[in-house]
Design a protein around this motif. Structure first.
Motif, PDB file in Angstrom:
ATOM      1  N   ILE A 105      44.814  29.588  35.464  1.00  0.00           N
ATOM      2  CA  ILE A 105      43.634  28.940  34.879  1.00  0.00           C
ATOM      3  C   ILE A 105      42.386  29.192  35.718  1.00  0.00           C
ATOM      4  O   ILE A 105      41.313  29.451  35.191  1.00  0.00           O
ATOM      5  CB  ILE A 105      43.875  27.427  34.689  1.00  0.00           C
ATOM      6  N   GLN A 106      42.522  29.167  37.029  1.00  0.00           N
ATOM      7  CA  GLN A 106      41.348  29.386  37.888  1.00  0.00           C
ATOM      8  C   GLN A 106      40.809  30.812  37.761  1.00  0.00           C
ATOM      9  O   GLN A 106      39.651  31.060  38.072  1.00  0.00           O
ATOM     10  CB  GLN A 106      41.679  29.055  39.340  1.00  0.00           C
ATOM     11  N   ASN A 107      41.608  31.734  37.270  1.00  0.00           N
ATOM     12  CA  ASN A 107      41.158  33.113  37.052  1.00  0.00           C
ATOM     13  C   ASN A 107      40.571  33.313  35.651  1.00  0.00           C
ATOM     14  O   ASN A 107      39.883  34.294  35.405  1.00  0.00           O
ATOM     15  CB  ASN A 107      42.311  34.089  37.251  1.00  0.00           C
ATOM     16  N   ILE A 108      40.865  32.390  34.753  1.00  0.00           N
ATOM     17  CA  ILE A 108      40.439  32.495  33.357  1.00  0.00           C
ATOM     18  C   ILE A 108      39.194  31.672  33.076  1.00  0.00           C
ATOM     19  O   ILE A 108      38.292  32.091  32.359  1.00  0.00           O
ATOM     20  CB  ILE A 108      41.582  32.032  32.417  1.00  0.00           C
ATOM     21  N   CYS A 109      39.133  30.489  33.639  1.00  0.00           N
ATOM     22  CA  CYS A 109      38.098  29.514  33.298  1.00  0.00           C
ATOM     23  C   CYS A 109      37.049  29.407  34.401  1.00  0.00           C
ATOM     24  O   CYS A 109      37.364  29.057  35.535  1.00  0.00           O
ATOM     25  CB  CYS A 109      38.754  28.166  33.052  1.00  0.00           C
ATOM     26  N   GLU A 110      35.801  29.657  34.059  1.00  0.00           N
ATOM     27  CA  GLU A 110      34.721  29.625  35.053  1.00  0.00           C
ATOM     28  C   GLU A 110      34.433  28.225  35.581  1.00  0.00           C
ATOM     29  O   GLU A 110      33.828  28.068  36.634  1.00  0.00           O
ATOM     30  CB  GLU A 110      33.454  30.242  34.480  1.00  0.00           C
ATOM     31  N   ARG A 111      34.843  27.184  34.880  1.00  0.00           N
ATOM     32  CA  ARG A 111      34.598  25.812  35.328  1.00  0.00           C
ATOM     33  C   ARG A 111      35.633  25.335  36.348  1.00  0.00           C
ATOM     34  O   ARG A 111      35.496  24.264  36.913  1.00  0.00           O
ATOM     35  CB  ARG A 111      34.579  24.869  34.128  1.00  0.00           C
ATOM     36  N   LYS A 122      37.772  27.243  25.385  1.00  0.00           N
ATOM     37  CA  LYS A 122      37.227  28.451  24.762  1.00  0.00           C
ATOM     38  C   LYS A 122      37.497  29.683  25.618  1.00  0.00           C
ATOM     39  O   LYS A 122      37.612  30.785  25.113  1.00  0.00           O
ATOM     40  CB  LYS A 122      35.739  28.274  24.506  1.00  0.00           C
ATOM     41  N   HIS A 123      37.629  29.499  26.938  1.00  0.00           N
ATOM     42  CA  HIS A 123      37.934  30.612  27.830  1.00  0.00           C
ATOM     43  C   HIS A 123      39.412  30.995  27.770  1.00  0.00           C
ATOM     44  O   HIS A 123      39.760  32.126  28.063  1.00  0.00           O
ATOM     45  CB  HIS A 123      37.592  30.257  29.280  1.00  0.00           C
ATOM     46  N   VAL A 124      40.243  30.043  27.374  1.00  0.00           N
ATOM     47  CA  VAL A 124      41.685  30.254  27.395  1.00  0.00           C
ATOM     48  C   VAL A 124      42.192  30.803  26.080  1.00  0.00           C
ATOM     49  O   VAL A 124      43.223  31.447  26.033  1.00  0.00           O
ATOM     50  CB  VAL A 124      42.393  28.916  27.750  1.00  0.00           C
ATOM     51  N   ARG A 125      41.464  30.582  25.021  1.00  0.00           N
ATOM     52  CA  ARG A 125      41.922  31.001  23.694  1.00  0.00           C
ATOM     53  C   ARG A 125      42.140  32.462  23.692  1.00  0.00           C
ATOM     54  O   ARG A 125      42.412  33.295  23.217  1.00  0.00           O
ATOM     55  CB  ARG A 125      40.920  30.609  22.631  1.00  0.00           C
TER      56      ARG A 125
END
Length: 145
Positions: free
Chosen positions: A31-37, A142-145
């Motif tokens: 998740i930390q590599n996918i999501c900028e937040r 939206k970043h994970v979809r």
């Protein structure tokens, strides 16, 4: 004002429910590599996937850096449901209880619907319910979809 309650959000995802569930159940470290937040995540105790394991997280919530710990509380693979508790550091200063449950249900067309519910207890009346966390979940999904 009540000091405890539940808030939830539901959104569609463009993936099979098993893919989405497996990302959060078996590949949460990605998740930390996918999501900028999500700025940082690492294991504090145990591992990424086992009930009782604890991780340290750093998120951006409402434009602010927020740190907390997260513990895996429950995993139900048949119902595609995961439950985590969040505590300590910045989050612990606002919430006595903060439990996130994510449930992923397949729709007839092969896509899925994700429902995230936060059960919370505020430390006092001056703290807002965790609506900013629901916004974080919605925007981050939206970043994970």
């Amino acid at each position: 004002m009540a000091l405890s309650g539940k808030v939830s959000i539901e959104f569609g995802i463009k993936a099979a429910n098993s893919q989405w569930f497996n990302l959060f159940h078996k590949n949460l470290n990605q998740i930390q590599n996918i999501c900028e937040r999500v700025h940082q995540a690492h294991v504090h105790e145990g591992d990424w996937h086992t009930i009782g394991s604890v991780k340290n997280w750093t998120f951006i919530i409402d434009g602010k850096l927020v740190k907390h710990k997260e513990k895996v509380e429950a995993i139900d693979e048949s119902k595609k449901t995961l439950t985590w508790s969040f505590f300590d550091e910045d989050l612990g200063q606002q919430y006595k209880v903060f439990i996130l449950t994510m449930e992923v249900n397949e729709k007839d067309n092969g896509s899925a619907l994700c429902k995230c519910t936060i059960q919370y207890e505020l430390v006092n009346e001056n703290v807002e319910p965790p609506y900013a966390y629901l916004d974080f979940i919605n925007k981050s999904s939206k970043h994970v979809r």
